[in-house]
Design a protein around this motif. Structure first.
Motif, PDB file in Angstrom:
ATOM      1  N   SER B  19       0.827  -1.211   0.000  1.00  0.00           N
ATOM      2  CA  SER B  19       0.000   0.000   0.000  1.00  0.00           C
ATOM      3  C   SER B  19       0.858   1.255   0.000  1.00  0.00           C
ATOM      4  O   SER B  19       0.467   2.281  -0.570  1.00  0.00           O
ATOM      5  N   THR B  39      -4.755  -4.049   4.551  1.00  0.00           N
ATOM      6  CA  THR B  39      -5.592  -3.951   3.360  1.00  0.00           C
ATOM      7  C   THR B  39      -6.449  -5.209   3.267  1.00  0.00           C
ATOM      8  O   THR B  39      -5.915  -6.313   3.284  1.00  0.00           O
ATOM      9  N   ASP B  58      -4.145  -2.327  -5.726  1.00  0.00           N
ATOM     10  CA  ASP B  58      -3.576  -2.733  -4.438  1.00  0.00           C
ATOM     11  C   ASP B  58      -4.400  -3.912  -3.925  1.00  0.00           C
ATOM     12  O   ASP B  58      -5.624  -3.891  -3.969  1.00  0.00           O
TER      13      ASP B  58
END
Ligand SMILES: Nc1nc2c(ncn2[C@@H]2O[C@H](COP(=O)(O)OP(=O)(O)OP(=O)(O)O)[C@@H](O)[C@H]2O)c(=O)[nH]1
Ligand SMILES: [Mg+2]
Lengths: 49, 714
Positions: B19, B39, B58
């Protein structure tokens, strides 16, 4: 209660705010809850249970 | 040069800096923190390299492609191309932690088997250097057969280097199965591919080997990832494939792992060198204390206590300033604008409502500032570790801890983070108890009640009773969450526990720019998101509290006949009007329900509006009290609460018992529409959010009732 300029504006504001609140708390959540999770379901669960 | 727009996916183990790289490439602000599992969703952004606009994705971190959890599955599905009809990425950047190369390369070697162009990003070279690890990227590149870039994502110029490598990459595909599966493994894979995967799934050819390996090591489907009719046949085929390996003298669960690690070991033996001295690192030395059986929980408690005491004391001067600003601003508007309805609406509705909440901005900012420091340094992972020991003792799953801790900020990211929990029942239980964690929206209510009704007596030199109460409310949230989870676990046993191993990241200096930016961002969200709702509700409330217009009858004003005359009736016309307004009448109507909790009708109105968002409670009280106030007077909400007298009994409306009962109600009740909506989304059913709303609110009512009855009879 006489109806002057300020009263007019105040009620105008109220109308705008009511529309905003209805949209924020009724229309949007309903639409969002229609769209399902961005994933089918958790591992091991049966979808839709 | 790559002139075509690409879609570039970031894949890698948790906490390797994906990230961070994503943010640096796209200019977006994905959440970054120094612990694994941050994430949990796929996020898409864009970046311009050499004049070409590329898409960047991502992904949640994963240790391997043999996914076990929802967050890992998202990465897997994206790579094999079955994620919600999204296209397969054109290029995969496998981000690895250079200080932990071998383990990180396991995933890389799996991704190389997928028939997609892969580039290896050796991140955190600064950390590796600090540990005395030297890596030669060119050697790794030639032994793996893919391009390798070594960077530190914190460094802007190195991000440019990464961009350069991306733009120069010819997008050649890596050689699949370079790790040389042995004959029996190959035979088993072929069997599964031909007899099952090709016939019953739509997994593309290039990803079939990886899917076969996944099935062999899992031994079962575990979840209905794709639809098929012949489940029994599938299981039989998997079993047969496993038997082939067993006959060849291998272990189906471990065959792939061993061979891949051999391959990785050979590839890195020359390329990575550790300098000889293997002294105990600073991280290990700190952790000896911080994760100690006894010292750990004590340190954790002290950290929280300091944090909440600091939030309480440091914010005060700023809060006084904001308070003054709003009071003066209100007076200025009141005096400048000609008298009329708009004047009243602005002063008593908008300014009072907003001011009542904005005053808590400093505390919110300090809260998030501390949270980001705890996350950025890596202490949060230790806190989770300490909690984990306690959680497993009461039979809960350790994986619940990180999501629960994120609930301190807000329940919503916490509920999203439960995607890292494998077991569906464990996940549901965590979701169901998560809203007990004291989220930042409760802070204004807690702070108001504490500031008004808890004495600021100093305790132990540096703490105050107020700070300790504040801290106590957060602990209360944790305890209730754990307690509820234990009860639910009794009712719905979740079966055997998979052991939870949490990686403790090395301590790092938090990236200050990130800490400040994120804190500011939180402040902005608090003002804009909560602010919008608060202003809107305050305006509606002002109308409901101002109409219908009723004149106060003379007889009540001069000589009390209606009321007990043993005390002085000081009700002013504004107050009389308020009690007879729509809001007042409605409040009076519901008052009997909440009276046993010690609440009057004004609090009742606040309870109802706080279902939009908990902070709205404070704005609502300020609006109601401002309407009631005689023109020209101006005192802070805190003073108004302390001085409020019930005109029917002559007693103060608030006592300590009322304040405690109200805080308990806010600690336990489910008053957040956004949480309800997210629970519906994550569980795909109305059953869970409904159950959550009912049990939490019932628990809140009963607990507040008990607290008030005991408190007011002491
Ligand atoms: N020293 C150093 N720290 C880094 C570097 N890159 C990232 N970090 C830090 O490493 C931590 C993890 O970074 P993230 O970007 O959140 O990692 P992630 O891979 O997205 O993690 P998950 O989303 O949990 O899989 C953060 O504290 C970053 O500030 C680097 O090159 N050097
Ligand atoms: Mg991440």
């Amino acid at each position: 209660m006489e109806f002057d300029f300020q009263t007019g504006v105040a009620f105008g504001v109220l109308a705008v705010v009511l529309v905003y609140l209805a949209n924020r708390f009724i229309v949007k959540p309903l639409r969002n809850s229609q769209a399902s999770s961005d994933h089918k379901c958790g591992p091991g669960c049966k979808c839709g249970d | 040069m790559n002139k075509e727009p690409l879609s570039i996916a970031l894949v890698g183990n948790p906490n390797t800096g994906k990230s961070t790289i994503f943010n640096a490439l796209t200019g977006l602000r994905q959440k970054i923190a120094n612990y694994p599992g941050i994430t949990v969703e796929r996020k898409v952004g864009t970046t311009i390299i050499g004049g070409v606009l590329h898409k960047v994705i991502d992904l949640p971190g994963a240790y391997s492609l043999n996914y076990k959890k929802l967050d890992e599955r998202i990465a897997y599905e994206t790579l094999i191309g079955s994620y919600e009809h999204e296209e397969v990425p054109d290029l995969v950047l496998v981000v690895v932690d250079s200080s932990n190369l071998d383990r990180n390369l396991y995933l890389a070697s799996q991704v190389m088997d997928l028939g997609i162009p892969v580039m290896l990003v050796l991140n955190m070279t600064d950390v590796a250097e600090g540990k005395g690890i030297k890596i030669n990227p060119d050697l790794i590149s030639s032994s793996l057969g893919i391009p390798v870039v070594a960077i530190s994502a914190k460094n802007k110029t190195e991000i440019e280097k990464l961009k350069g490598e991306i733009s120069n990459f010819d997008l050649s595909k890596p050689e699949a199965l370079k790790w040389n599966p042995d004959d029996s493994l190959k035979e088993a894979m072929d069997l599964l591919i031909n007899d099952w995967i090709k016939l019953h799934t739509d997994i593309p050819d290039r990803a079939q080997a990886i899917e076969a390996l996944r099935l062999i090591s899992e031994g079962d489907f575990k979840d209905a990832f794709y639809t098929f009719e012949d489940e029994g046949k599938g299981r039989a085929t998997i079993r047969k494939a496993q038997q082939i390996i067993e006959q060849g003298g291998g272990n189906p669960m471990a065959a792939e792992v061993l061979l891949r690690y051999n391959f990785i070991g050979e590839s890195t033996s020359e390329a990575a060198t550790h300098s000889a001295q293997s002294e105990v690192s600073i991280t290990d030395r700190i952790d000896a204390f911080v994760t100690h059986k006894v010292a750990g929980p004590v340190i954790f408690t002290l950290v929280l206590l300091f944090m909440f005491q600091a939030i309480f004391s440091w914010a005060t001067p700023f809060m006084d300033m904001i308070d003054l600003l709003f009071v003066e601003g209100g007076n200025w508007v009141a005096n400048t604008l000609p008298d009329g309805m708009l004047n009243d609406l602005l002063v008593d509705g908008v300014i009072a409502g907003l001011g009542g909440v904005v005053i808590f901005l400093p505390q919110i900012l300090f809260l998030f500032f501390f949270i980001y420091i705890l996350e950025g340094t890596g202490y949060m992972a230790r806190a989770a570790f300490v909690m984990d020991g306690f959680m497993t003792k009461v039979g809960l799953h350790g994986r619940s801890v990180v999501p629960l801790m994120s609930g301190f900020a807000c329940a919503i990211p916490g509920i999203m983070a439960t995607r890292t929990i494998e077991n569906w029942r464990d996940r549901i239980i965590t979701i169901m108890v998560l809203p007990f964690m004291a989220c930042s929206a409760r802070l204004p209510v807690y702070a108001l009640m504490i500031a008004a009704f808890i004495p600021s007596t100093t305790v132990l030199g540096i703490f105050t009773l107020q700070g300790i109460t504040f801290f106590g409310l957060y602990i209360f949230g944790i305890v209730m969450a754990v307690f509820a989870a234990v009860v639910m676990k009794r009712i719905f046993p979740t079966g055997q526990q998979t052991p939870f191993i949490m990686e403790l990241p090395a301590y790092k200096m938090p990236k200050w720019s990130v800490v400040f930016q994120n804190t500011a961002e939180r402040g902005k969200v608090f003002i804009t998101e909560a602010g919008k709702i608060i202003v809107a509700i305050s305006i509606v409330l002002w109308f409901l509290a101002s109409f219908p217009k009723t004149e106060m009858p003379q007889v009540v004003q001069s000589e009390s006949t209606e009321y007990d005359s043993s005390f002085d009736i000081t009700e002013n016309p504004e107050s009389y009007q308020l009690r007879h307004s729509f809001a007042g009448r409605f409040g009076k109507m519901i008052e009997p329900v909440i009276e046993p909790l010690g609440f009057d009708w004004k609090i009742g109105i606040g309870l109802i509006t706080s279902f939009a968002a908990r902070e709205v409670m404070v704005g609502t009280l300020n609006t109601i009290y401002s309407i009631e106030e005689e023109d020209g007077e101006s005192s802070t909400l805190k003073e108004k609460l302390i001085n409020d007298v019930n005109p029917e009994t002559g007693k103060p409306v608030y006592s300590i018992a009322t304040a405690i009962s109200l805080m308990i109600f806010f600690a336990l009740a489910m008053q957040c529409m956004s949480t309800i909506a997210i629970v519906k989304r994550e569980t795909n059913s109305w059953k869970w959010p409904t159950a959550m709303f009912v049990y939490m609110t019932a628990l809140a009512y009963i607990s507040s009732f008990i607290a008030f009855q005991i408190g007011s009879n002491l």
